[in-house]
Design a protein around this motif. Structure first.
Motif, mmCIF file in Angstrom:
data_model
loop_
_atom_site.group_PDB
_atom_site.id
_atom_site.type_symbol
_atom_site.label_atom_id
_atom_site.label_comp_id
_atom_site.label_asym_id
_atom_site.label_seq_id
_atom_site.Cartn_x
_atom_site.Cartn_y
_atom_site.Cartn_z
ATOM 1 N N VAL A 87 0.834 -1.203 0.000
ATOM 2 C CA VAL A 87 0.000 0.000 0.000
ATOM 3 C C VAL A 87 0.869 1.254 0.000
ATOM 4 O O VAL A 87 0.622 2.209 -0.747
ATOM 5 N N PHE A 88 1.919 1.267 0.844
ATOM 6 C CA PHE A 88 2.820 2.423 0.886
ATOM 7 C C PHE A 88 3.523 2.632 -0.460
ATOM 8 O O PHE A 88 3.686 3.774 -0.914
ATOM 9 N N ALA A 89 3.940 1.534 -1.087
ATOM 10 C CA ALA A 89 4.618 1.652 -2.378
ATOM 11 C C ALA A 89 3.683 2.245 -3.429
ATOM 12 O O ALA A 89 4.076 3.132 -4.207
ATOM 13 N N ALA A 90 2.449 1.768 -3.461
ATOM 14 C CA ALA A 90 1.488 2.283 -4.438
ATOM 15 C C ALA A 90 1.184 3.758 -4.174
ATOM 16 O O ALA A 90 1.152 4.577 -5.103
ATOM 17 N N GLY A 91 0.978 4.104 -2.907
ATOM 18 C CA GLY A 91 0.684 5.491 -2.565
ATOM 19 C C GLY A 91 1.823 6.420 -2.903
ATOM 20 O O GLY A 91 1.615 7.532 -3.428
ATOM 21 N N GLY A 92 3.058 5.994 -2.640
ATOM 22 C CA GLY A 92 4.222 6.811 -2.958
ATOM 23 C C GLY A 92 4.378 7.043 -4.456
ATOM 24 O O GLY A 92 4.703 8.157 -4.899
ATOM 25 N N ALA A 93 4.127 5.993 -5.241
ATOM 26 C CA ALA A 93 4.261 6.116 -6.694
ATOM 27 C C ALA A 93 3.226 7.086 -7.258
ATOM 28 O O ALA A 93 3.537 7.929 -8.116
ATOM 29 N N VAL A 94 1.990 6.983 -6.774
ATOM 30 C CA VAL A 94 0.939 7.874 -7.261
ATOM 31 C C VAL A 94 1.231 9.317 -6.858
ATOM 32 O O VAL A 94 1.061 10.257 -7.654
ATOM 33 N N LEU A 95 1.684 9.529 -5.621
ATOM 34 C CA LEU A 95 1.986 10.877 -5.159
ATOM 35 C C LEU A 95 3.116 11.498 -5.975
ATOM 36 O O LEU A 95 3.060 12.682 -6.333
ATOM 37 N N TRP A 96 4.136 10.726 -6.287
ATOM 38 C CA TRP A 96 5.253 11.223 -7.092
ATOM 39 C C TRP A 96 4.785 11.644 -8.485
ATOM 40 O O TRP A 96 5.129 12.725 -8.963
#
Length: 308
Positions: A87-96
């Motif tokens: 979940v953190f990886a997906a959220g970080g990628a979208v935010l970037w």
């Protein structure tokens, strides 16, 4: 809920998420909407950890064996934390991606796509159904992995709504709303990860269960007619289940058979609590003077001191 039913929950979650990836991915490719793209990434992450959930639920529902006499339920917090990493990886990628798009001024295609609106509305409906389905299963099984999945599906409803605002805003001539909506989606994804970690760390570090449950454990010991008091009551999580140990005070003239029966009654009573796994009771003859004041006991029972 049977083991087969628990595993079926994992299979349903995986199938639904894979279908959403295909649908969102197709709309993303056709429209170039960052909001829809962020939702596609979110569903891709959901699909990845759905595989982990399915494997984890298979392991945790296996019966006890020689190497794991208490069963395999204690693996669930690790499954849940693996979910959090995804979940953190997906959220970080979208935010970037959303941040770089806003800073560079490169937005997706303008206009409102009926396909984008439809897939986002459909996502919200599917996620609401999965949220209710997983929450009901989690309540029946006390499964932290299913609880984590229910929370993720609940937040996915909100992120789909945010993405929908971005798509509609882009159609109204405000294309910057598309990446901004993607940023909102990313925050929702990251918050889901935080909730999952927060809920499962307690299982791993052996924290005490909620006070209301600890009070019920103490009350079940003290309501036995032959128990004069209780002390050194320790209840803590071992995986998603609770182990309990306590000392009870009884009259010293009890026979060994009578003391054994008292201990057995208390163990069985406390084990009737769904959250409790093992119970260890030490019987103290009252006359030995091993009694000790225990303020925690007094606070939990909210009455006169535990010793009669």
């Amino acid at each position: 809920m049977s083991q087969r039913t628990v595993r079926r929950v994992g299979a349903v979650i995986l199938a639904a998420n894979v279908l959403l990836v295909v649908a969102k991915g197709g709309v993303w490719w056709a429209t170039g909407s960052l909001a829809v793209g962020s939702e596609a990434v979110n569903s891709l992450a959901d699909s990845a950890y759905s595989v982990v959930i399915l494997a984890g639920l298979y392991l945790t529902t296996r019966p006890p064996d020689f190497s794991h006499p208490h069963g395999h339920e204690r693996i669930e917090p690790f499954v849940s934390l693996f979910i959090a990493v995804g979940v953190f990886a997906a959220g970080g990628a979208v935010l970037w991606r959303a941040t770089t798009s806003v800073l560079s001024g490169e937005f997706g295609a303008g206009g409102t796509s009926l396909a984008a609106v439809g897939v986002l509305v459909g996502t919200a409906a599917v996620k609401f159904g999965l949220y209710r389905y997983c929450l009901r299963a989690a309540e029946q099984t006390s499964s932290p992995a299913l609880t984590a999945t229910a929370l993720d599906n609940r937040n996915d409803i909100l992120t789909a709504g945010a993405a929908l605002v971005g798509v509609l805003g882009s159609g109204l001539g405000l294309p910057v709303l598309d990446p901004l909506a993607a940023g909102v989606v990313s925050v929702g994804i990251l918050y889901t990860g935080y909730e999952i970690v927060q809920d499962n760390v307690d299982y791993l570090v052996g924290s005490a269960p909620p006070e209301v449950l600890r009070a019920e454990i103490v009350r079940r010991a003290l309501t036995h007619p032959d128990v004069e008091g209780a002390h050194d009551v320790i209840a803590h999580y071992v995986g998603p289940e609770i182990d309990v140990s306590l000392h009870i005070e009884v009259e010293g003239d009890r026979t060994l058979f009578e003391a054994h029966d008292i201990e057995t009654d208390i163990v069985q009573s406390i084990r009737e609590l769904d959250e409790v796994d093992d119970v260890f009771v030490h019987v103290d003859p009252k006359e030995l003077g091993e009694w000790k004041d225990d303020e925690t006991i007094d606070e939990l029972v909210d009455e006169e001191p535990a010793r009669k």
